[in-house]
Motif scaffolding. Structure first.
Motif, short mmCIF file in Angstrom:
data_model
loop_
_atom_site.label_atom_id
_atom_site.label_comp_id
_atom_site.label_asym_id
_atom_site.label_seq_id
_atom_site.Cartn_x
_atom_site.Cartn_y
_atom_site.Cartn_z
N ILE A 153 0.48 4.02 2.53
CA ILE A 153 0.72 5.49 2.11
C ILE A 153 1.34 5.50 0.77
O ILE A 153 0.93 6.14 -0.24
N GLY A 154 2.53 4.57 0.64
CA GLY A 154 3.30 4.91 -0.77
C GLY A 154 2.50 4.24 -1.93
O GLY A 154 2.63 5.22 -3.00
N PRO A 214 -0.83 4.16 -2.25
CA PRO A 214 -1.81 5.08 -2.64
C PRO A 214 -1.47 6.33 -3.02
O PRO A 214 -2.33 7.11 -3.87
N TRP A 215 -0.19 6.85 -2.64
CA TRP A 215 0.41 8.09 -2.85
C TRP A 215 0.49 8.09 -4.65
O TRP A 215 0.05 8.83 -5.41
N LEU A 216 1.01 6.89 -5.07
CA LEU A 216 0.93 6.90 -6.57
C LEU A 216 -0.29 6.71 -7.26
O LEU A 216 -0.62 7.25 -8.30
N GLY A 237 5.99 8.67 7.88
CA GLY A 237 5.08 8.38 6.55
C GLY A 237 3.69 8.46 6.79
O GLY A 237 2.92 8.94 5.73
N LEU A 238 3.00 8.18 7.81
CA LEU A 238 1.46 8.07 7.87
C LEU A 238 1.17 9.53 8.52
O LEU A 238 0.35 10.02 7.87
N GLY A 276 1.01 11.48 5.46
CA GLY A 276 0.53 10.85 4.36
C GLY A 276 -0.47 11.57 3.36
O GLY A 276 -0.61 11.27 2.25
N MET A 333 -0.59 13.14 -0.10
CA MET A 333 -0.92 12.74 -1.39
C MET A 333 -2.06 13.17 -2.20
O MET A 333 -2.23 13.15 -3.41
N THR A 342 5.16 14.68 -4.30
CA THR A 342 5.61 13.18 -4.46
C THR A 342 7.20 13.14 -4.41
O THR A 342 7.84 12.35 -3.61
N PHE A 366 7.76 11.93 0.54
CA PHE A 366 8.26 10.78 1.09
C PHE A 366 9.57 10.36 0.97
O PHE A 366 10.23 9.68 1.97
#
Lengths: 114, 699
Positions: free
Chosen positions: A70-71, A73-75, B89-90, B93, B96, B477, B481
């Motif tokens: 997740i982290g 791919p988020w970026l 988090g998932l 998700g 994003m 963002t 998160f």
């Protein structure tokens, strides 16, 4: 509507603004789909049913399955968004409804336009 | 600004909340006043409901971001993170890609079509795009149906949040308990709830009614800034303080970690979920004074172990007061001694008398994680936790149950891995099918929300849209998160909050700021959830009144209404809709949280396919789009009805474990397509108007 009308619809020359908007919408949908195809299977494969949680791999203190699923791919999604917004999306004339910051067309006693 | 500094420095966290809240309300009213001045000299309806289609980057980006971030983002989401750990988090998700999906898929086209047709509302667009009065009315009916329920639920949510925030303030309890009986009798929820509902409801109604769309947008901007600043302050404080807490309680765990956050994760990997159940509370001294006959919510009781048995730690979930003449609080009506009064809002002696026949279970939670027990005892010693009933009551007939998922040895580590612990579901919090559903829900369902579509009609030009998508992407963002990280740290820092998880946000804000000796800052952090729910409510309020004034009155009943008449009706309907929702929220129906979920996914099931077809498919016609809208509504509603008939209450029937929105959208798109291709193509002049360049001819 006759068959010739139907054929006419197929033969119209579409506004490039509409075509750009449609192409961009399709690409964005694909972006969502790719994000899902990466995030959910990755997290499921590496993050579910971990054998020894006390030795769970971490990256920057975050469980690695979550950071890479997740982290990161988020970026990447933010990077894609930046490219998409500043280098891919086309600008165009939205047109006018006639009511943008214009004085009122009808005061008391007069008819208002819809 | 020295007076401000000294004022804040003197304030404890409780009064800081009050001061922050009052400043916040004053700013909101100032914005409404300034917005009302903007109305002068402009086309009233366009300005009042759409801001004259002139929103710039910051206004457009933050109003969309703030409206999407309802109270759930700052109360419900943190409580879920606290309860289920890193798997959130998932769960979140797909945020994003939410900004680019919600704004990018429909943004350009819906704004263009709204201008071409002169539309102010979403039903306006559908009606004009197909020249179908029936379509417009169906769309209005669905919006009013869903939004009205949602508005009542949001009013209740806003009041609950305000009550949580103001609860620590003595003056608040005094004012609430001083309300006349006839007045508090109007609500089944108690005087504190009623007071918060009035303050919250009237504030939102007044500023929305008076200021219209611009007031909503600019308060959203302020609220959006409050939210991101709050999160950015909390993030480093949470990581540092939680890391220090692990170092103090489990140095061996901290020693293996290379950073504070890693020691938090390693600590979470060893956590065992608590147990929930009931027990009988008996006063050690039956003649105890009145102040000892109260069990405040959140109070702790330690039961010492015998011989080789370790001690056990319990937390009281709800507040209770022993009935007069009774020395025990029992979970069942046994012999007439079991009468208890449920304490309402911490007011001893004002509880409900259950006549010994209809006894409430005194709900308790048992902390079973040994490190959590040590930490709670330490917090009690340091007086970070103040309600300790050890020695005042004894516990007997203890009956507690483990979590359905996460408590068994084979499921250990559930706070750091999927699917996350769950109290009732043996499949855990986030099984694979739900993970897919939520990825679908946030991005795709968010795109189908009419409240977002209205905002997409209001930006001034395409560069504004492009820059706004980028801004919201960065904004989300910075918020979502980090929130997962912050409230995973909260698990370590403040154990035992499962009994009242909705309080974790204000509790964490107070904990973090008091630990660094800046309790006054809690007021700023706690303003975030209040801002979030306010920004959602004001948007929904304006959507319903615009549907009534524009879509029903002006377009169907009186197309020749004068500007003055429309102005009066806009003010009147906005106020009446708000007051109606406020009255509904006084005695809210059951399942309100479920209603919020139902309306959000229901609106997407109805509107997304219809709007996508109408904007992007020249061959689409009114029959196909109406069929898409109604079939989405029907499929979604059917799953809820089947669930209801199967006796699961408001829990919908689940096909392949998917949320009903997934099924609703699939049915809606499919039916819309099939009906369209099997009916007549649309009139050529409509296609030419909405899909071709002006004056274009056939090729």
């Amino acid at each position: 509507m006759t068959d010739s009308d139907s054929q006419l619809v197929d033969e119209l020359e579409y506004d490039p603004f509409f075509l750009h908007a449609r192409r961009e919408a399709v690409i964005i949908f694909c972006c969502w789909f790719v994000a899902m195809l990466w995030a959910v299977p990755y997290c499921y494969y590496y993050g579910y049913g971990i054998a020894d949680p006390e030795k769970i791999p971490t990256t920057f203190g975050i469980p690695s399955w979550l950071l890479w699923g997740i982290g990161m791919p988020w970026l990447l999604a933010d990077t894609f968004t930046t490219w998409f917004c500043f280098w891919f999306m086309k600008d165009g004339e939205l047109g006018s409804a006639g009511d943008e910051n214009l004085p009122p067309v009808a005061e008391a006693g007069e008819e208002a336009t819809s | 600004m020295s007076w401000t500094t000294s004022l804040l420095a003197a304030a404890d966290s409780g009064s800081a909340v009050l001061i922050t809240f009052l400043i916040y309300i004053m700013v909101v009213f100032f914005i409404a006043w300034a917005s009302n001045r903007l109305l002068k000299g402009k086309n009233f309806l366009s300005e009042y409901f759409l801001g004259s289609r002139g929103l710039g980057v910051w206004a457009f980006a933050l109003t969309l971001a703030a409206t999407s971030s309802s109270g759930g983002s700052f109360m419900g989401f943190p409580s879920k993170i606290y309860t289920h750990g890193w798997s959130l988090g998932l769960w979140i998700g797909s945020y994003m890609v939410v900004p680019i999906c919600v704004m990018g898929i429909l943004g350009k086209r819906i704004n263009q079509v709204a201008r071409l047709s002169g539309s102010i509302t979403v039903p306006d667009i559908l009606r004009d795009r197909f020249r179908s009065v029936a379509f417009g009315l169906i769309a209005v009916s669905l919006i009013v149906f869903f939004m009205t329920f949602n508005l009542v639920a949001q009013f209740k949510g806003g009041s609950e949040i305000l009550r949580t925030l103001l609860k620590p303030i003595d003056a608040f309890s005094d004012v609430a308990s001083g309300l006349p009986t006839w007045f508090t009798g109007l609500s089944s929820q108690g005087s504190e709830y009623l007071l918060c509902l009035l303050v919250f409801g009237l504030a939102v109604i007044v500023y929305t009614t008076y200021g219209g769309f611009h007031a909503v947008v600019w308060t959203d901007v302020m609220q959006g800034i409050v939210m991101v600043v709050g999160v950015m302050i909390m993030l480093p404080l949470a990581i540092y303080q939680a890391g220090t807490a692990v170092q103090n309680t489990q140095p061996e765990v901290a020693a293996k970690a290379t950073s504070s956050l890693e020691s938090v994760t390693r600590r979470m990997a060893t956590m065992i979920p608590p147990r929930k159940g009931t027990a009988t509370f008996t006063l050690v001294d039956p003649e105890a004074a009145d102040d000892q006959r109260v069990l405040p919510s959140g109070s702790w009781i330690f039961v010492a172990g015998e011989a080789d048995t370790p001690g056990r730690l319990f937390k009281v979930a709800k507040g209770y007061t022993l009935a007069e003449g009774s020395s025990s609080l029992v979970s069942e009506d046994k012999d007439g001694n079991g009468r208890l009064d449920k304490a309402q809002e911490g007011q001893p002696g004002k509880g409900e008398d259950l006549n010994g026949n209809n006894v409430l279970d005194p709900e308790i939670w048992e902390i079973v994680d040994p490190n959590d027990i040590v930490q709670v005892q330490k917090r009690l010693e340091e007086e970070k936790e103040t309600d300790n009933l050890t020695g005042v009551f004894t516990l007997s007939d203890i009956a507690v149950n483990d979590y359905a998922y996460g408590a068994k040895p084979a499921e250990r580590g559930s706070y750091v891995s999927g699917p996350g612990p769950h109290r009732d579901n043996v499949s855990g919090f986030l099984p694979l099918s739900l993970a897919i559903s939520f990825f679908f829900m946030w991005a795709i369902s968010g795109t189908g929300q009419p409240s977002n579509m209205v905002r997409l009609m209001a930006f001034k030009d395409t560069p504004t849209l492009r820059r706004s998508i980028f801004t919201v992407a960065i904004y989300y963002t910075l918020i979502y998160f980090p929130l997962v990280i912050i409230f995973c740290c909260a698990r370590v820092l403040i154990p035992g909050m499962e009994s009242e998880p909705d309080r974790i946000m204000p509790q964490m804000a107070i904990e973090l700021t008091q630990n660094i000796g800046m309790g006054w800052m809690a007021g700023l952090l706690i303003a975030a959830p209040f801002a979030a729910v306010m920004s959602t409510v004001d948007s929904f309020l304006l959507m319903i009144s615009s549907a009534l004034v524009r879509d029903i009155y002006q377009r169907n009943l009186n197309p020749k209404a004068t500007e003055r008449k429309l102005k009066q009706l806009s003010y009147l309907f906005t106020m009446l809709v708000g007051l109606g929702a406020l009255l509904g929220a006084m005695n809210p129906p059951e399942f309100l949280q479920d209603i919020i979920v139902y309306t959000g996914s229901g609106l997407a099931s109805c509107f997304l396919a219809a709007v996508v077809y109408s904007l992007f498919w020249p061959r689409s016609n009114s029959q196909g789009c109406i069929a898409a809208m109604l079939s989405g509504f029907g499929a979604h509603l059917s799953l809820y009805l089947i669930g209801f008939l199967r006796g699961t209450g408001f829990t919908p029937y689940s096909v392949w474990g998917m949320d009903p929105v997934v099924i609703g959208l699939l049915v809606s798109f499919l039916v819309g397509y099939l009906v369209t291709i099997s009916t007549q193509p649309p009139p050529t002049d409509l296609v030419r108007k909405y899909f071709c360049k002006p004056n274009s001819e056939t090729s």
